[in-house]
Design an enzyme around this catalytic site. Sequence first.
Site, short mmCIF file in Angstrom:
data_model
loop_
_atom_site.label_atom_id
_atom_site.label_comp_id
_atom_site.label_asym_id
_atom_site.label_seq_id
_atom_site.Cartn_x
_atom_site.Cartn_y
_atom_site.Cartn_z
N HIS A 96 -26.26 100.63 32.66
CA HIS A 96 -26.94 100.69 33.95
C HIS A 96 -26.61 99.40 34.72
CE1 HIS A 96 -30.12 100.73 36.96
NE2 HIS A 96 -30.23 102.02 36.73
N GLU B 241 -23.65 105.67 39.97
CA GLU B 241 -24.80 104.97 40.56
C GLU B 241 -24.31 103.79 41.38
OE1 GLU B 241 -28.70 106.02 38.62
OE2 GLU B 241 -28.09 104.09 37.85
P1 PGA Z 1 -33.65 104.70 42.16
O1 PGA Z 1 -33.02 104.21 40.77
O2 PGA Z 1 -33.80 106.19 42.09
O3 PGA Z 1 -34.99 103.98 42.24
O4 PGA Z 1 -32.72 104.28 43.24
C1 PGA Z 1 -31.99 104.94 40.16
C2 PGA Z 1 -31.57 104.26 38.89
O5 PGA Z 1 -31.58 103.04 38.81
O6 PGA Z 1 -31.22 104.94 37.90
#
Ligand code: PGA
Length: 254
Positions: free
Chosen positions: A98, A170
């Site tokens: 992540h 992401e």
């Molecule tokens: P968010 O986070 O939906 O708050 O933008 C997504 C994530 O970090 O997986």
Amino acid sequence: MKKIIIGNWKLNLDHLEAIQLLQKINYSLPKNIEDKIEIVLSPSFTSIRSLQTVISSDKLKIKLSSQNVSQFASGAYTGEVSASQLKKLEIDYAIVGHSERRTLFNEVDSEINIKVNKLIDSDIVPIFCFGESTEERKNGSYLTFIENQINEGLKGLRKDKVKKLIVAYEPIWAIGTGEVASLEDIVDVLDYVKNIISKKPFFNNDIIKFIYGGSVSPDNAKSILNLSIVDGALVGGASLDAIKFVDIIKAVEL
Ligand code: PGA
């Protein structure tokens, strides 16, 4: 392919609050929706055992993920949690790489690659996250940057071992900011990444899901989740609210 919605609770909720939220989510879900959509919750380590107990005693079909895993199997590594310890807790998934781990805790591709391999060896599905920062997006180097993250993070995976894999785009600039990536950005990047991964020896279209994460909300879920290239979403902030999270799940057209 069955879509997947993963709630990443990050560093929020003690184990009692986590049980309450699980129960609220479960109660708000349309009947038997879990047969059509894979629903996964990713709480803190301290809540995993409590949630797993509720899931197994109430026979819920919601699955659990950890938010991280150690690159080590056992030994003198204070504060670490291993893949085999997670497996014993009946964890099915683990988030790895992540951006918050990469940027705040200096996790590098080589370490992430070891973690991915450790998870696969323990029969836990890696939710492998990648994505560029604002800087790479602005200077136009983001595809090269992403290609490198994919090649390094998923290095050496063996076809006979990879049973399932979740690959999550992401973009860092979209995480927790309310600034969701455009549908074009999502399609472009996932297309690009799918093309890279389709050349890898472990590739099998039926076992790899390509998902999106970054400010997914009930307002934008419908347009994102029903793109044919998008197999699901990794949801942060909105997953802490049962109604919002369930509304995201309901946005998937079945
Ligand atoms: P968010 O986070 O939906 O708050 O933008 C997504 C994530 O970090 O997986």
